[in-house]
Design an enzyme around this catalytic site. Structure first.
Site, PDB file in Angstrom:
ATOM      1  N   HIS A 203       1.047  -1.217   0.097  1.00 22.10           N
ATOM      2  CA  HIS A 203      -0.058  -0.072  -0.186  1.00 22.10           C
ATOM      3  C   HIS A 203       0.846   1.368   0.219  1.00 22.10           C
ATOM      4  CE1 HIS A 203      -2.988  -2.775   0.835  1.00 22.10           C
ATOM      5  NE2 HIS A 203      -3.915  -2.199   0.192  1.00 22.10           N
ATOM      6  N   GLU A 443     -11.278 -10.926  -4.182  1.00 20.72           N
ATOM      7  CA  GLU A 443     -10.132 -10.928  -4.004  1.00 20.72           C
ATOM      8  C   GLU A 443      -9.510 -12.027  -3.005  1.00 20.72           C
ATOM      9  OE1 GLU A 443      -8.930  -7.269  -2.316  1.00 20.72           O
ATOM     10  OE2 GLU A 443     -10.673  -6.990  -0.681  1.00 20.72           O
ATOM     11  N   ASP A 467      -4.695  -8.368  -4.146  1.00 18.26           N
ATOM     12  CA  ASP A 467      -4.903  -9.651  -3.162  1.00 18.26           C
ATOM     13  C   ASP A 467      -5.261 -10.977  -3.689  1.00 18.26           C
ATOM     14  OD1 ASP A 467      -4.526  -8.409  -0.523  1.00 18.26           O
ATOM     15  OD2 ASP A 467      -6.390  -7.337  -0.912  1.00 18.26           O
ATOM     16  N   CYS A 514     -10.015  -3.846 -10.493  1.00 18.55           N
ATOM     17  CA  CYS A 514      -9.552  -2.778  -9.952  1.00 18.55           C
ATOM     18  C   CYS A 514      -8.162  -2.825  -9.424  1.00 18.55           C
ATOM     19  CB  CYS A 514     -10.044  -2.032  -8.614  1.00 18.55           C
ATOM     20  SG  CYS A 514     -10.790  -2.814  -7.435  1.00 18.55           S
TER      21      CYS A 514
HETATM   22  C1  PEP Z   1      -6.720  -5.396  -4.451  1.00 19.26           C
HETATM   23  O1  PEP Z   1      -6.622  -6.275  -3.636  1.00 19.26           O
HETATM   24  O2  PEP Z   1      -6.537  -5.622  -5.746  1.00 19.26           O
HETATM   25  C2  PEP Z   1      -7.311  -4.167  -4.364  1.00 19.26           C
HETATM   26  C3  PEP Z   1      -7.815  -3.310  -5.302  1.00 19.26           C
HETATM   27  O3  PEP Z   1      -7.426  -3.713  -3.106  1.00 19.26           O
HETATM   28  P1  PEP Z   1      -6.334  -3.297  -2.307  1.00 19.26           P
HETATM   29  O4  PEP Z   1      -4.878  -3.195  -3.037  1.00 19.26           O
HETATM   30  O5  PEP Z   1      -6.563  -1.729  -1.608  1.00 19.26           O
HETATM   31  O6  PEP Z   1      -6.008  -4.367  -1.212  1.00 19.26           O
HETATM   32 MG    MG Z   2      -7.565  -5.823  -1.932  1.00 16.21          MG
END
Ligand code: PEP
Ligand code: MG
Length: 595
Positions: A203, A443, A467, A514
């Site tokens: 992140h 995910e 994920d 996404c």
């Molecule tokens: C993902 O896991 O691809 C996602 C979009 O959520 P995050 O990256 O916030 O875990």
């Molecule tokens: Mg995620």
């Protein structure tokens, strides 16, 4: 050789080139700043008389900040580990509220004319030492609690100093950065982030992309090689970091930067054009946002909507959770700005490596208390957020999405909360969009396998590939030791994606993606060919993805997907995609290490 040249040769340090993983594009040249998070040694300093009131003020501020942090942790701890264990934090708060102790520290600062860090460490340290001397296990543990508290206050005292000390433009060099570090540091003029550890979908990496700051992760030893003040070049396109660059090297990177800027200008011309393939197939191309501040950039990049708003970005910098009203103001502002397009707001995905409550020292945070699990345990927070989102939905361009869903009963439970939030607003006579669209992130492998059941409950599915890949391949998305194993083109990933798409379409709902994969230039045509209806990408890559979409036909993309599904290794798939794209779009700057 002239004397001056000899001198330059002597003082010029040897150029060092390190290779890491590119995490956020861009090139900058600047001075390194080594960001160390461990508690540095506490020095004893004498303070001038006129500065004493400021020292006392610093103490008050650090105590207030520490108390706020501890109260937040206490709330989580009571919820998660029960009142008995949470008492540790209550005890620490009580120490902070002990006026006798605080007055003693203040008096000592004034009397001994010493810096706050030193007096805090000496005064609280005294108690910890006394407790350590007792022949009692319980007292030893309490001594550690006192040390924790002491460290927290000192960290708060020093962090404030550290951040305010940063001046000029810097390239932050760190062992690892959290999303919060990345954010806080970016309040200064940061030209880049370079870390020893980390993965591209960690992140902190996502944050640097949102902030449009070049970043490289997994450099291995950068904190050992670079020192504060060293001149460095950071190339976030290829993942190269150059320490003590030669003048020729600086010129070389200046040229590369200009080239990339020209390419970006070319892309800017596509801003108002739709993401439609050369044979007329429309693709829903939207952007992800992490931080409310990114909104203008998203609009500028020509995005037609927001496919993922990671609302936990809102929590950074807050000592407490924002109230329903505060959240409503923010959500409304975003929904209004994006109108007439749609914004998909995801409920808080706290945990994992994001804004993790400090108390939860989990062995496996990514398999732990995260996303919807936290929301179910904290219905008060969840309901506030749902009501705030509903209130912001009156223009009917807002959709809600739940993260980290594993089972069908979690979907049903989340929907019950949404029903309850709607009922609350009805009772309060507050308007909202009763037909609000509802989606689930796919995910977790269990959710992918049961996507058909989940699809029957919702209006859309959005694949969280960051994920999904880490859980499918058992590769920690933030761990540089295994980052080479984090491969989005593995057949296991592609067949799972195809399965989810089919499941959604069979139920007559749309399926999007996404995760970072959606914005990967090699992956985008493949994903569309597999049947993805929507790609939501990090804003910085949106124009490039649009160019790819507009340059190929849907038929070509379907062929790509067919071939990719027939290959047996991830490496073969990647090579096939790279060769195809290099031939079809020779202008595209496809680095070896293209994200
Ligand atoms: C993902 O896991 O691809 C996602 C979009 O959520 P995050 O990256 O916030 O875990
Ligand atoms: Mg995620």
């Amino acid at each position: 050789m002239s004397e001056e040249n000899v001198q330059t040769q002597k003082t010029m340090k040897k150029e060092i080139i390190l290779k890491g993983i590119p995490a956020s594009p861009g090139i900058s040249v600047g001075a390194a700043f080594l960001f160390a998070k461990e508690i540095p040694r506490v020095d004893e300093r004498t303070v001038r008389d006129e500065d004493l009131p400021h020292e006392v003020e610093r103490l008050e501020h650090a105590i207030q900040k520490s108390a706020k942090e501890l109260n937040k942790i206490l709330l989580f701890a009571q919820m998660k580990v029960g009142d008995a264990k949470a008492k540790i934090f209550e005890a620490q708060i009580m120490v902070l509220e002990d006026q006798v102790l605080i007055d003693t520290i203040k008096q000592r600062i004034r009397k001994e004319k010493k810096n706050t860090e030193y007096i805090v460490s000496d005064e609280i340290g005294k108690y910890a030492k006394l407790m350590m001397r007792a022949h009692d296990e319980y007292m030893h543990e309490r001594a550690h609690d006192m040390e924790d508290l002491q460290n927290r206050i000192i960290r708060n005292l020093q962090q404030e100093k550290l951040i305010s000390k940063l001046e000029g433009s810097i390239i932050v060099v760190a062992h690892i950065l959290t999303p919060a570090d990345t954010m806080i540091l970016s309040r200064n003029h940061v030209l880049g982030y370079a870390t020893d550890l980390g993965g591209t979908t960690s992140h902190a990496a996502l944050f640097s992309r949102s902030l449009k700051i070049p970043a490289i992760v997994a450099l291995g030893d950068v904190t050992r090689e670079a020192e504060t003040g060293d001149l460095v070049i950071i190339d976030g396109y290829s993942g190269t970091l150059v320490i003590h660059p030669t003048p020729e090297r600086i010129d070389e990177y200046e040229r590369k930067r200009e080239h990339m800027m020209r390419f970006e200008e070319e892309l800017a011309e596509l801003k108002d054009l739709p993401a439609v393939t050369s044979d007329g197939h429309n693709v829903e191309l939207s952007a992800n946002i992490e931080l409310p501040q990114e909104l203008e950039y998203v609009v500028l990049q020509g995005s037609r909507g927001v496919g993922l708003y990671r609302t936990e970005g809102l929590l950074i910098g807050w000592d407490d959770f924002p109230s329903e009203d505060e959240q409503y103001q923010e959500y409304k502002r975003i929904a209004d700005r994006i109108y007439p397009h749609r914004v998909i707001m995801r409920t808080f995905d706290i945990g994992g490596d994001k804004i993790a409550p400090e108390m939860a020292e989990e062995q496996n945070p990514f398999l732990g208390w995260r996303g919807i699990r936290v929301c179910f345990d904290r219905p008060d927070l969840f309901m506030n957020q749902l009501r705030a989102m509903l209130r912001a939905s009156t223009r009917k361009n807002l959709a809600i999405m739940f993260p980290m869903i594993t089972t069908i009963d979690e979907v049903r439970k989340a929907k019950e909360y949404l029903q309850q939030a709607k009922a609350d607003l009805h009772a309060r006579n507050v308007k909202f969009d009763d037909g609000i669209q509802l989606g689930v992130m796919i995910e977790v492998p269990a959710a992918a396998l049961t996507a058909a059941l989940i699809a029957a409950e919702v209006d859309f599915l959005s694949v969280g590939s960051n994920d999904l890949i880490q859980y499918l391949l058992a590769v920690d998305r933030g761990n540089s030791l295994v980052s080479a194993l984090y491969r989005e083109f593995e057949p296991a990933v592609l067949t799972t994606l195809k399965h989810v798409i089919n499941a959604g379409h069979k139920q007559g709902i749309w399926v999007g993606i996404c995760g970072e994969m959606a914005g990967h230039p090699l992956a985008a045509p493949l994903l569309i060919g597999l049947g993805m209806d929507e790609l939501s990408v990090v804003p910085v890559v949106l124009p490039e993805i649009k160019k790819i979409i507009r340059s190929l036909s849907h038929k070509q993309m379907q062929e790509i997907a067919k071939t990719a599904l027939s290959l047996t290794t991830g490496k073969e798939v990647e090579k096939y995609l790279r060769d195809f794209l290099m031939k079809a779009l020779p202008d595209l700057p496809l680095d070896d290490t293209t994200l």
